[in-house]
Design a protein around this motif. Sequence first.
Motif, PDB file in Angstrom:
ATOM      1  N   GLU A 200      -5.783  14.587 -18.913  1.00 32.01           N
ATOM      2  CA  GLU A 200      -6.592  15.486 -19.735  1.00 32.01           C
ATOM      3  C   GLU A 200      -7.182  16.620 -18.895  1.00 32.01           C
ATOM      4  O   GLU A 200      -7.112  17.784 -19.265  1.00 32.01           O
ATOM      5  CB  GLU A 200      -7.706  14.678 -20.402  1.00 32.01           C
ATOM      6  N   ARG A 201      -7.718  16.237 -17.735  1.00 30.52           N
ATOM      7  CA  ARG A 201      -8.389  17.219 -16.864  1.00 30.52           C
ATOM      8  C   ARG A 201      -7.420  18.331 -16.428  1.00 30.52           C
ATOM      9  O   ARG A 201      -7.800  19.489 -16.327  1.00 30.52           O
ATOM     10  CB  ARG A 201      -8.946  16.480 -15.637  1.00 30.52           C
ATOM     11  N   LEU A 202      -6.150  17.965 -16.222  1.00 30.05           N
ATOM     12  CA  LEU A 202      -5.197  18.948 -15.694  1.00 30.05           C
ATOM     13  C   LEU A 202      -4.277  19.533 -16.778  1.00 30.05           C
ATOM     14  O   LEU A 202      -3.333  20.250 -16.468  1.00 30.05           O
ATOM     15  CB  LEU A 202      -4.385  18.317 -14.558  1.00 30.05           C
ATOM     16  N   THR A 203      -4.578  19.218 -18.047  1.00 27.34           N
ATOM     17  CA  THR A 203      -3.788  19.829 -19.124  1.00 27.34           C
ATOM     18  C   THR A 203      -4.036  21.339 -19.108  1.00 27.34           C
ATOM     19  O   THR A 203      -5.171  21.789 -19.054  1.00 27.34           O
ATOM     20  CB  THR A 203      -4.156  19.224 -20.497  1.00 27.34           C
ATOM     21  N   GLY A 204      -2.947  22.088 -19.094  1.00 27.96           N
ATOM     22  CA  GLY A 204      -3.061  23.548 -18.988  1.00 27.96           C
ATOM     23  C   GLY A 204      -3.155  24.007 -17.534  1.00 27.96           C
ATOM     24  O   GLY A 204      -3.126  25.190 -17.245  1.00 27.96           O
ATOM     25  N   LYS A 205      -3.282  23.051 -16.622  1.00 34.91           N
ATOM     26  CA  LYS A 205      -3.341  23.382 -15.183  1.00 34.91           C
ATOM     27  C   LYS A 205      -2.212  22.651 -14.458  1.00 34.91           C
ATOM     28  O   LYS A 205      -2.389  22.178 -13.344  1.00 34.91           O
ATOM     29  CB  LYS A 205      -4.692  22.953 -14.600  1.00 34.91           C
TER      30      LYS A 205
ATOM     31  N   ILE B 293      -2.299  11.434 -12.269  1.00 31.86           N
ATOM     32  CA  ILE B 293      -1.858  12.788 -11.941  1.00 31.86           C
ATOM     33  C   ILE B 293      -2.952  13.362 -11.046  1.00 31.86           C
ATOM     34  O   ILE B 293      -4.140  13.331 -11.387  1.00 31.86           O
ATOM     35  CB  ILE B 293      -1.641  13.646 -13.205  1.00 31.86           C
ATOM     36  N   LEU B 294      -2.529  13.831  -9.876  1.00 33.23           N
ATOM     37  CA  LEU B 294      -3.514  14.198  -8.852  1.00 33.23           C
ATOM     38  C   LEU B 294      -3.527  15.697  -8.584  1.00 33.23           C
ATOM     39  O   LEU B 294      -2.485  16.359  -8.667  1.00 33.23           O
ATOM     40  CB  LEU B 294      -3.196  13.449  -7.556  1.00 33.23           C
ATOM     41  N   GLY B 295      -4.712  16.190  -8.256  1.00 34.21           N
ATOM     42  CA  GLY B 295      -4.878  17.618  -7.931  1.00 34.21           C
ATOM     43  C   GLY B 295      -6.277  18.039  -8.347  1.00 34.21           C
ATOM     44  O   GLY B 295      -6.864  17.440  -9.243  1.00 34.21           O
TER      45      GLY B 295
ATOM     46  N   PRO C  51       5.325  14.749  -4.793  1.00 39.69           N
ATOM     47  CA  PRO C  51       4.632  16.034  -4.824  1.00 39.69           C
ATOM     48  C   PRO C  51       5.294  16.962  -5.859  1.00 39.69           C
ATOM     49  O   PRO C  51       6.480  17.265  -5.745  1.00 39.69           O
ATOM     50  CB  PRO C  51       4.810  16.586  -3.402  1.00 39.69           C
ATOM     51  N   VAL C  52       4.554  17.313  -6.887  1.00 47.76           N
ATOM     52  CA  VAL C  52       5.069  18.216  -7.932  1.00 47.76           C
ATOM     53  C   VAL C  52       3.962  19.192  -8.340  1.00 47.76           C
ATOM     54  O   VAL C  52       2.774  18.866  -8.219  1.00 47.76           O
ATOM     55  CB  VAL C  52       5.530  17.461  -9.211  1.00 47.76           C
ATOM     56  N   GLU C  53       4.385  20.347  -8.833  1.00 45.82           N
ATOM     57  CA  GLU C  53       3.396  21.326  -9.313  1.00 45.82           C
ATOM     58  C   GLU C  53       3.164  21.203 -10.820  1.00 45.82           C
ATOM     59  O   GLU C  53       2.156  21.651 -11.341  1.00 45.82           O
ATOM     60  CB  GLU C  53       3.869  22.757  -9.002  1.00 45.82           C
TER      61      GLU C  53
END
Length: 315
Positions: free
Chosen positions: A131-136, A213-215, A236-238
């Motif tokens: 959720e935190r990285l949705t759109g990012k 999902i990390l970042g 490692p993925v973007e």
Amino acid sequence: MNDGVGFFFIMEDLIIIGGGPAGLTAGLYAARSRLKSILLEKLSPGGQVILTDWVENYPGFPDGISGFELMERIRRQAENFGLNIQSQDVIKLNISPERKLVVTDKGSLETRALILATGATPRKLGIEGEERLTGKGVSYCATCDGPFYRDQEVAVIGGGDTAVEEALFLTKFAIKVHLVHRRNELRATKLLQERATAQEKIELVWDTVPTRILGETGVKEIEIKNVKTDGLSRIPVEGVFVFIGYNPSSELARGQLKLDTRGFIVTNNDMETSLAGVFAAGDVRSKLLRQISTAVGEGATAAFAAERYIESVAQ
Ligand code: NAP
């Protein structure tokens, strides 16, 4: 008609909720039958198909057609016959065999018959970071976000037609696509499986589920777990593209119509739901195959059945 709180309703013959292939086709048939009808769509018509880069199994287009163009054509065709498409968000339905009220963000509408063609929405993984990285970096639409990942590595989660089709599409941009699937066999159609295994940029990661999902400001890595060994590792993925199926958009029907155990609306072969005068078509319906071609046929049937119903109650 007055609803007792000051609203005056104009009675429609038919209200169609949803502007995907099922809803638009129902609208096309209703307009040709000269039913007084409105199609309500939250934003703009098209449904999930407009997020599909290329459609190659809809008959009549031997070289394929873009999802966006196909839906534009269906919309234009329906409007050419006089379909009234309005941008209104339906908030609530008050439906009984005797009376059908559709409450939207713009007011209330009354109708003799109703078709629900509300489709389905992408299922979420429900893991940390999603959720935190949705759109990012986390996305549910390769056509929308794929071009951001030129020469980068991405992960696609899922093993069905959508995951494989979108993984193939992403190879146009990404240098590598890790296709992470929880079993050791894809669910997707054989033809798509063959294409995926032949595509060098796709690396199949079998028996594996994502766990985190990390970042910080964008996706940096995905943590995965091998379901056979329970071993954790990271890729490692973007970008992380999630295609693990769909949930029905049937909230409006909950408690009012019969749903199956997964929340899809139950109908008979004539698209009749458990409530007289209410029909369902397309992805929201409980059925075997969710395709544009099936949605279109169901939309046509629902409109025809609705017309017959309106005639029967008018007598
Ligand atoms: P789907 O067929 O339901 O496949 C979902 C995939 O995600 C399956 O491989 C499933 O694994 C996996 N999955 C489900 N929950 C998961 C979870 N929590 N974690 C990890 N993986 C999970 O969904 P879809 O691919 O979106 O397709 C939906 C419908 O549209 C299908 O009827 C499909 O045929 C149709 N469609 C057709 C086309 C086409 O004809 N070109 C294109 C797109 C979609 P399992 O396999 O282990 O269950």
